[in-house]
Design an enzyme around this catalytic site. Sequence first.
Site, PDB file in Angstrom:
ATOM      1  N   CYS A  69       0.770  -1.298   0.108  1.00 34.78           N
ATOM      2  CA  CYS A  69      -0.087  -0.135  -0.024  1.00 34.78           C
ATOM      3  C   CYS A  69       0.956   1.329  -0.028  1.00 34.78           C
ATOM      4  O   CYS A  69       2.013   1.263   0.560  1.00 34.78           O
ATOM      5  CB  CYS A  69      -0.809  -0.025   1.310  1.00 34.78           C
ATOM      6  SG  CYS A  69      -2.099   1.293   1.204  1.00 34.78           S
ATOM      7  N   CYS A  73       0.296   4.837   7.040  1.00 35.90           N
ATOM      8  CA  CYS A  73      -0.218   4.827   8.243  1.00 35.90           C
ATOM      9  C   CYS A  73       0.605   3.778   9.128  1.00 35.90           C
ATOM     10  O   CYS A  73       1.068   2.640   9.055  1.00 35.90           O
ATOM     11  CB  CYS A  73      -1.393   3.960   8.159  1.00 35.90           C
ATOM     12  SG  CYS A  73      -2.450   4.484   6.884  1.00 35.90           S
ATOM     13  N   CYS A  76       0.228   0.210  10.335  1.00 36.05           N
ATOM     14  CA  CYS A  76      -0.290  -0.808   9.372  1.00 36.05           C
ATOM     15  C   CYS A  76       0.811  -1.667   8.826  1.00 36.05           C
ATOM     16  O   CYS A  76       1.774  -1.116   8.387  1.00 36.05           O
ATOM     17  CB  CYS A  76      -1.021  -0.001   8.274  1.00 36.05           C
ATOM     18  SG  CYS A  76      -1.953  -1.314   7.379  1.00 36.05           S
ATOM     19  N   CYS A 113     -16.771  -9.089   5.906  1.00 31.90           N
ATOM     20  CA  CYS A 113     -16.168  -7.686   5.520  1.00 31.90           C
ATOM     21  C   CYS A 113     -14.670  -8.025   4.740  1.00 31.90           C
ATOM     22  O   CYS A 113     -14.012  -8.653   5.243  1.00 31.90           O
ATOM     23  CB  CYS A 113     -15.761  -7.047   6.642  1.00 31.90           C
ATOM     24  SG  CYS A 113     -16.974  -6.828   8.082  1.00 31.90           S
ATOM     25  N   CYS A 144     -19.686  -6.008   3.565  1.00 30.39           N
ATOM     26  CA  CYS A 144     -19.131  -4.748   3.943  1.00 30.39           C
ATOM     27  C   CYS A 144     -17.795  -4.700   3.058  1.00 30.39           C
ATOM     28  O   CYS A 144     -17.168  -5.708   2.944  1.00 30.39           O
ATOM     29  CB  CYS A 144     -18.889  -4.789   5.579  1.00 30.39           C
ATOM     30  SG  CYS A 144     -17.735  -3.126   5.956  1.00 30.39           S
ATOM     31  N   CYS A 204     -19.656   2.295   8.570  1.00 30.46           N
ATOM     32  CA  CYS A 204     -18.849   1.539   9.656  1.00 30.46           C
ATOM     33  C   CYS A 204     -17.576   2.395   9.865  1.00 30.46           C
ATOM     34  O   CYS A 204     -16.657   2.629   8.721  1.00 30.46           O
ATOM     35  CB  CYS A 204     -18.391   0.254   9.152  1.00 30.46           C
ATOM     36  SG  CYS A 204     -17.367  -0.428  10.346  1.00 30.46           S
ATOM     37  N   ARG A 276     -17.938  -2.011  17.990  1.00 29.64           N
ATOM     38  CA  ARG A 276     -17.624  -3.314  17.777  1.00 29.64           C
ATOM     39  C   ARG A 276     -16.006  -3.401  18.401  1.00 29.64           C
ATOM     40  O   ARG A 276     -15.247  -2.498  18.179  1.00 29.64           O
ATOM     41  CB  ARG A 276     -17.254  -3.516  16.138  1.00 29.64           C
ATOM     42  CG  ARG A 276     -16.410  -4.951  16.106  1.00 29.64           C
ATOM     43  CD  ARG A 276     -16.576  -5.468  14.543  1.00 29.64           C
ATOM     44  NE  ARG A 276     -17.712  -5.142  13.976  1.00 29.64           N
ATOM     45  CZ  ARG A 276     -18.031  -4.238  12.869  1.00 29.64           C
ATOM     46  NH1 ARG A 276     -16.993  -3.823  12.175  1.00 29.64           N
ATOM     47  NH2 ARG A 276     -19.302  -4.384  12.373  1.00 29.64           N
TER      48      ARG A 276
HETATM   49  N1  SAM Z   1      -6.705   0.863   3.030  1.00 34.52           N
HETATM   50  C1  SAM Z   1      -7.901   0.917   3.343  1.00 34.52           C
HETATM   51  C2  SAM Z   1      -7.947   2.016   4.558  1.00 34.52           C
HETATM   52  O1  SAM Z   1      -7.211   2.499   5.034  1.00 34.52           O
HETATM   53  O2  SAM Z   1      -9.224   2.723   4.487  1.00 34.52           O
HETATM   54  C3  SAM Z   1      -8.812  -0.359   3.945  1.00 34.52           C
HETATM   55  C4  SAM Z   1      -8.037  -1.192   5.106  1.00 34.52           C
HETATM   56  S1  SAM Z   1      -7.307  -0.682   6.322  1.00 34.52           S
HETATM   57  C5  SAM Z   1      -6.315  -1.983   6.997  1.00 34.52           C
HETATM   58  C6  SAM Z   1      -8.701  -0.746   7.482  1.00 34.52           C
HETATM   59  C7  SAM Z   1      -8.396  -0.328   8.980  1.00 34.52           C
HETATM   60  O3  SAM Z   1      -7.630  -1.178   9.763  1.00 34.52           O
HETATM   61  C8  SAM Z   1      -7.490   0.937   9.300  1.00 34.52           C
HETATM   62  O4  SAM Z   1      -8.075   2.123   9.112  1.00 34.52           O
HETATM   63  C9  SAM Z   1      -7.127   0.740  10.758  1.00 34.52           C
HETATM   64  O5  SAM Z   1      -8.129   1.329  11.438  1.00 34.52           O
HETATM   65  C10 SAM Z   1      -7.401  -0.841  10.959  1.00 34.52           C
HETATM   66  N2  SAM Z   1      -5.932  -1.195  11.122  1.00 34.52           N
HETATM   67  C11 SAM Z   1      -4.918  -1.463  10.285  1.00 34.52           C
HETATM   68  N3  SAM Z   1      -3.626  -2.193  10.812  1.00 34.52           N
HETATM   69  C12 SAM Z   1      -4.125  -2.031  12.263  1.00 34.52           C
HETATM   70  C13 SAM Z   1      -3.408  -2.632  13.295  1.00 34.52           C
HETATM   71  N4  SAM Z   1      -2.163  -2.701  13.337  1.00 34.52           N
HETATM   72  N5  SAM Z   1      -4.242  -2.517  14.706  1.00 34.52           N
HETATM   73  C14 SAM Z   1      -5.060  -2.136  14.768  1.00 34.52           C
HETATM   74  N6  SAM Z   1      -6.059  -1.817  13.504  1.00 34.52           N
HETATM   75  C15 SAM Z   1      -5.562  -1.661  12.406  1.00 34.52           C
HETATM   76 FE1  SF4 Z   2      -2.852   1.196   3.532  1.00 35.11          FE
HETATM   77 FE2  SF4 Z   2      -2.968  -0.021   5.680  1.00 35.11          FE
HETATM   78 FE3  SF4 Z   2      -3.322   2.718   5.791  1.00 35.11          FE
HETATM   79 FE4  SF4 Z   2      -5.049   1.218   4.775  1.00 35.11          FE
HETATM   80  S1  SF4 Z   2      -4.501   1.316   6.733  1.00 35.11           S
HETATM   81  S2  SF4 Z   2      -4.525   2.948   3.534  1.00 35.11           S
HETATM   82  S3  SF4 Z   2      -4.022  -0.702   3.919  1.00 35.11           S
HETATM   83  S4  SF4 Z   2      -1.320   1.585   5.065  1.00 35.11           S
END
Ligand code: SAM
Ligand code: SF4
Length: 335
Positions: A69, A73, A76, A113, A144, A204, A276
């Site tokens: 990606c 973040c 992530c 989801c 979802c 959500c 949730r």
């Molecule tokens: N890429 C898209 C986005 O960011 O909107 C969708 C997938 S993203 C992985 C969905 C959500 O997963 C993120 O917004 C975050 O809140 C949650 N998430 C991701 N990594 C996480 C982690 N290590 N611990 C807890 N929540 C996490």
């Molecule tokens: Fe990409 Fe992870 Fe951020 Fe979603 S949460 S935009 S998968 S880096």
Amino acid sequence: MRAQESSVNLSGPAVFARVRHDWRREEAEALFALPFNDLLFHAQSVHREHFDPNEVQVSSLLSIKTGACSEDCAYCPQSARYDTGLPREGLMPLDEVLKAARTAKEQGAGRFCMGAAWRSPKDRDIERICQMIEGVKALGLEACVTLGMLTDQQTRRLKEAGLDYYNHNLDTSEEYYSEIITTRTYQDRLDTLERVREAGLNVCCGGIVGMGESDKDRAGLLMQLANLPQHPESVPINLLVQVEGTPLAGTEKLDPLVFVRTIAATRIMMPKSRVRLSAGRTDMSDEMQALCFLAGANSIFYGEKLLTTGNPEAERDKRLFRRLGLRMAGIYADA
Ligand code: SAM
Ligand code: SF4
Ligand code: DTB
């Protein structure tokens, strides 16, 4: 600051008895400062006004496009910027997605989801996602997806395909946000949420705690969510899953009772939403999860995997539900 010492009056119907969209920062912060027993009592009382207190909605997750990606973040494991050793995978074929959906249904999930590691999807991706949504719906599951930022046209197309919910999180307070993500703004997220609403989809939207933020930030996140024109139907509260290689690995662990307080404040501020208990349950004791249900959580992610990290075994959750006399929405816990 303790609530009794502040100028905020948290007693009486003004704060607890109605669905509000005018939460003041001081009020949200004062909830976090209440004595624990008072906070849980208020949260459980609000919960009982709107929900069956012994029923929990269950959703299963599947990563349909993994890793690589472009976003940064800090929590992530799927960001291309961090070396987490995660294998990258392109968009999953339809038959594999539906196989996972069938398994989720057999295990008792009510919603499926699908998550993709994208900043935003391309129009050609949307067509394949729509086939997945149609297939999931045909199995009798709610659908979802979480795909990142969307255009107006894309939200309309997803709605036409029968999508029930779109997940897009605010993640944290507006003030703390820049510590966590620099590649898209808070406003970008709010804009996507508005588009999702305009298309008539259920929202959500929640966040993550345990990222080094303060009580003020946790209150700030909930204030943003509760002051949206319409409360999200589902509010996932994630506890950071620390993944080696991400910038947030090694962050000081959140006090479990502060996590429970966050759930209680979410319940009070968004009385009719499904709250949730999301990522991070693997590290929670059964007793901590029981407190979260008492505080008003009434939804979980169910099944052995979240997107890329682990989740409790379905059998462990069934056992916990039996011990607590909880039912999965529409299904009895001893099913
Ligand atoms: N890429 C898209 C986005 O960011 O909107 C969708 C997938 S993203 C992985 C969905 C959500 O997963 C993120 O917004 C975050 O809140 C949650 N998430 C991701 N990594 C996480 C982690 N290590 N611990 C807890 N929540 C996490
Ligand atoms: Fe990409 Fe992870 Fe951020 Fe979603 S949460 S935009 S998968 S880096
Ligand atoms: C949400 O709020 N939490 C889920 C879902 N929405 C998409 C994702 C949690 C991801 C946890 C880290 C992982 O497994 O990659």
